[in-house]
Design an enzyme around this catalytic site. Structure first.
Site, PDB file in Angstrom:
ATOM      1  N   LYS A   1       0.834  -1.212   0.000  1.00 47.09           N
ATOM      2  CA  LYS A   1       0.000   0.000   0.000  1.00 47.09           C
ATOM      3  C   LYS A   1       0.868   1.261   0.000  1.00 47.09           C
ATOM      4  O   LYS A   1       0.624   2.190  -0.778  1.00 47.09           O
ATOM      5  CB  LYS A   1      -0.921  -0.022   1.234  1.00 47.09           C
ATOM      6  CG  LYS A   1      -1.868  -1.217   1.277  1.00 47.09           C
ATOM      7  CD  LYS A   1      -2.817  -1.134   2.445  1.00 47.09           C
ATOM      8  CE  LYS A   1      -2.120  -1.298   3.782  1.00 47.09           C
ATOM      9  NZ  LYS A   1      -1.530  -2.629   3.958  1.00 47.09           N
TER      10      LYS A   1
ATOM     11  N   HIS B   1       5.461 -39.852  13.171  1.00 48.81           N
ATOM     12  CA  HIS B   1       4.417 -38.819  13.199  1.00 48.81           C
ATOM     13  C   HIS B   1       4.316 -38.121  11.839  1.00 48.81           C
ATOM     14  O   HIS B   1       3.231 -37.992  11.269  1.00 48.81           O
ATOM     15  CB  HIS B   1       4.743 -37.808  14.295  1.00 48.81           C
ATOM     16  CG  HIS B   1       3.655 -36.817  14.543  1.00 48.81           C
ATOM     17  ND1 HIS B   1       2.809 -36.893  15.628  1.00 48.81           N
ATOM     18  CD2 HIS B   1       3.269 -35.719  13.851  1.00 48.81           C
ATOM     19  CE1 HIS B   1       1.951 -35.896  15.587  1.00 48.81           C
ATOM     20  NE2 HIS B   1       2.215 -35.159  14.523  1.00 48.81           N
ATOM     21  N   GLU B   2       5.460 -37.695  11.304  1.00 50.06           N
ATOM     22  CA  GLU B   2       5.447 -37.006  10.017  1.00 50.06           C
ATOM     23  C   GLU B   2       5.091 -37.952   8.877  1.00 50.06           C
ATOM     24  O   GLU B   2       4.413 -37.551   7.920  1.00 50.06           O
ATOM     25  CB  GLU B   2       6.802 -36.352   9.758  1.00 50.06           C
ATOM     26  CG  GLU B   2       7.238 -35.338  10.803  1.00 50.06           C
ATOM     27  CD  GLU B   2       6.209 -34.266  11.035  1.00 50.06           C
ATOM     28  OE1 GLU B   2       5.485 -33.900  10.085  1.00 50.06           O
ATOM     29  OE2 GLU B   2       6.103 -33.780  12.167  1.00 50.06           O
TER      30      GLU B   2
END
Length: 647
Positions: free
Chosen positions: A210, A426-427
């Protein structure tokens, strides 16, 4: 070059000369008093002792100057003494044959007396003049300039910005090009009776460009550009903010046509009456003055107000009406085409290797703003410089992208083999669920290297920019959240639960509750909204306010949330149970290589080589033997467990 440095050097030289003058005056003052108090050298003796030595005949010579008598003894030793008014002293010296002489007492000249008396006053006046000048030099920050505007005027010396430096927000550029054309040729619009909008409000997330877009407007039109923050208007003294608004518009009128850019206008333009205090407080007075200046009785021709905010919902309605901020320009986060253009802008000053592909980087950075992409390019350049390279390669961009999105690698963290193994399963659970359940985003990367606060990360990226999600996709994501914990449950059993899956559970619960209460994705509750749009901020936390509902409705909402969560859990359990061998194989590859891409993960679960070496297959086979540290009898266990990481 000399012309540019002169305005900066002159104030320093003036200050330096003033301080040197003050220092010289002090030295002169001290030296004058020191010279006036200087007395003849010699051993000081009592006057009675001096008379006794005269009577003894041991005084060789003497000099009388007022009440000071100095001279030498017969042994050539110097002396001095202070004599009272003794009329017999001259006769006594003559009788003893002492050689003496007299000289008048030194009197200060008229000019010296004038300097003695006037120097302290001149010194005080000089210091006062210096202090007052310093206070008035910067009227906005000085004690005498509370009501002065703090707006800074940027010129080409600060670096001219044009639309060529702005990329990825083409629609916003097109809306603002009309303002540029008006500033260049106002008569073009006046002939048809058209009036340029007096104000443009740039609305967008932080980092979308912006401020850069506002500077580009001024750079294209080649007009003065005043910039100020909304917080610069508000002070603890009532009336100061309104005075600064008046002064800012006075400066703008003198430099019209010009652009006044107010950043973070929500700091001063909040809805009146929404906060504490009455209508006479400082913030509301400042806002009232701003409203009058923007569209009051006085016509501010040639002054265009451009403001930026990421909270348009809190602005006062009077600020947004036609005649003030006539149009709102949405500055969104860029899509893949915009990200590619932004990367091209930031890569201009960076020496790139031939393998760098901005399109690939843009595809792998969904949701990145312009500031995020600039940071990505900078991080890649820093990584290449740290490695001693002359060109920034694609590997540095991939590493920088991982660092920005997932955090820096924490290779110094010491993890035990059991912790690494739990994190790998887990992954691997997350990755396997994302590969088998339709609706999940494609698997991009999975790693067990600790990053940020996570011990491992499974990373899924969409094929394209996504602006909404279907129920199928949300249910698939629910299953993805539970893939890691269920994988550990199947391997370790229920006795090894830990707190690592808290983030997965939180994401799944919040998503299921939003599906029920906001998105109308429950047949029992229908297409009704059970949560307010606005959030209340309490002690720094955003708290959603639920509408008043009956106990039966609240109970039904909880049961529907539980149903969605349990359905996602069941689908994840089914996938991992049916593909347990692939789970072992993928976990083994993660333990061996620590990081796998999406394509490498697919090849691993098929038993293929990933192109590095065949160590992953050997490791997976070792983990599946009877001598494995994870017994087969415990793999189908019935508890929940997870390694500390996030999906």
């Amino acid at each position: 070059m000399n012309d540019e440095k002169e305005p900066q050097a002159n104030p320093w030289m003036k200050s330096l000369l003033i301080w040197v003058g003050i220092l010289l005056a002090l030295v002169l003052f001290v030296s004058m008093f020191d010279s006036s108090s200087r007395q003849p050298d010699g051993t000081s003796i009592a006057y009675s002792e001096f008379l006794a030595r005269v009577d003894e005949g041991t005084v060789k010579s003497a000099e009388i100057a007022g009440n000071v008598v100095s001279g030498k003894l017969t042994n050539d030793q110097s002396f001095k003494t202070y004599a009272p008014s003794d009329p017999q002293l001259v006769d006594r010296l003559t009788a003893k044959g002492v050689e003496f002489r007299a000289k008048p007492e030194e009197q200060a000249s008229f000019w010296m007396i004038l300097v003695y008396q006037s120097l302290p006053f001149l010194l005080i006046l000089g210091i006062a003049f210096f202090v007052m000048r310093q206070m008035q030099k910067n009227a906005g920050s000085g004690a005498m300039g509370f009501g002065k505007s703090r707006a800074k005027m940027l010129t080409e010396k600060q670096g001219r910005v044009t639309f060529d430096d702005v990329a990825g927000i083409d629609e916003a550029r097109e809306e603002l090009e009309e303002i540029v054309q008006f500033l260049k040729d106002p008569s073009r619009f006046a002939r048809l009776g058209g009036k340029i909008p007096k104000g443009a409000l740039l609305v967008g997330s932080p980092g979308t460009g912006k401020t850069l877009l506002a500077r580009a407007i001024a750079g294209e039109a080649n007009v003065p550009f005043f910039t100020i923050s909304g917080s610069d208007f508000v002070e603890m003294f009532v009336g100061v903010g309104a005075s600064r608004v008046r002064d800012m518009f006075e400066q703008a009128k003198k430099n019209a046509p010009c652009i006044v850019f107010i950043d973070e206008i929500d700091a001063v333009g909040r809805h009146r009456g929404a906060g504490l205090g009455n209508g006479n407080d400082e913030r509301e007075q400042t806002l009232n003055q701003l409203l009058v200046e923007m569209d009051g009785f006085d016509a501010n021709e040639g002054i265009i107000i451009v403001a930026a905010t990421n909270r348009p919902d809190v602005l006062d309605p009077a600020l947004l009406r036609p005649g003030r901020f006539d149009r709102q320009v949405i500055v969104p986060k860029p899509d893949i085409e915009g990200r590619e253009k932004i990367l091209a802008v930031h890569m201009k000053k960076t020496p790139l290797a031939p393998d760098v592909n901005a399109r690939v980087i843009a595809r792998g950075t969904p949701g990145f703003s312009g500031a995020d992409l600039a940071n990505l390019v900078n991080e890649a350049a820093l990584l290449a410089a740290r490695k001693g390279k002359r060109l920034v390669a694609m590997s540095e961009f991939e590493e920088a992208k991982d660092k920005v999105m997932m955090g820096a690698e924490r290779r110094s963290m010491i993890m035990t083999e059991d912790e690494k193994k739990a994190t790998a399963y887990h992954e691997a659970g997350h990755a396997l669920v994302s590969l088998y359940i339709p609706g999940c985003d494609p698997l991009h990367k999975v790693t067990i290297i600790p990053r940020g606060r996570a011990l491992g990360v499974t990373w899924n990226l969409p094929d394209r920019d996504r602006y909404s999600m279907t129920m199928k996709q949300m249910k698939a994501r629910l299953s993805l959240c539970f893939g890691g914990r269920i994988a550990e449950q199947l391997i370790y059993g229920a006795d090894e639960l830990n707190t690592g899956a808290s983030n997965d559970i939180q994401q799944a619960t919040d998503m299921a509750r939003s599906m029920v209460m906001e998105y109308g994705m429950s047949e029992k509750l229908g297409w009704l909204r059970y949560r307010d749009n606005q959030d209340e901020v309490f002690l720094g936390h955003s708290v959603s306010r639920a509408q008043n509902m009956s106990e039966e409705t609240a109970r039904l909402i909880d049961s529907e949330v539980r149903r969605l969560v349990e359905e996602g859990e069941a689908r994840a359990r089914e996938v991992l149970t049916d593909n347990l061998d692939e789970l072992h194989r993928l976990a083994g590859a993660l333990l061996e290589y620590e990081t796998l891409s999406g394509d490498e993960s697919k090849r691993v679960i098929k038993g293929e080589s990933i192109g590095r070496d065949d160590a992953a297959g050997r490791r997976a086979a070792q983990m599946d033997t009877a001598g494995s540290s994870i017994p087969k009898s415990r793999r189908p266990g019935g508890g929940w467990d997870a390694a500390p990481q996030g999906a």
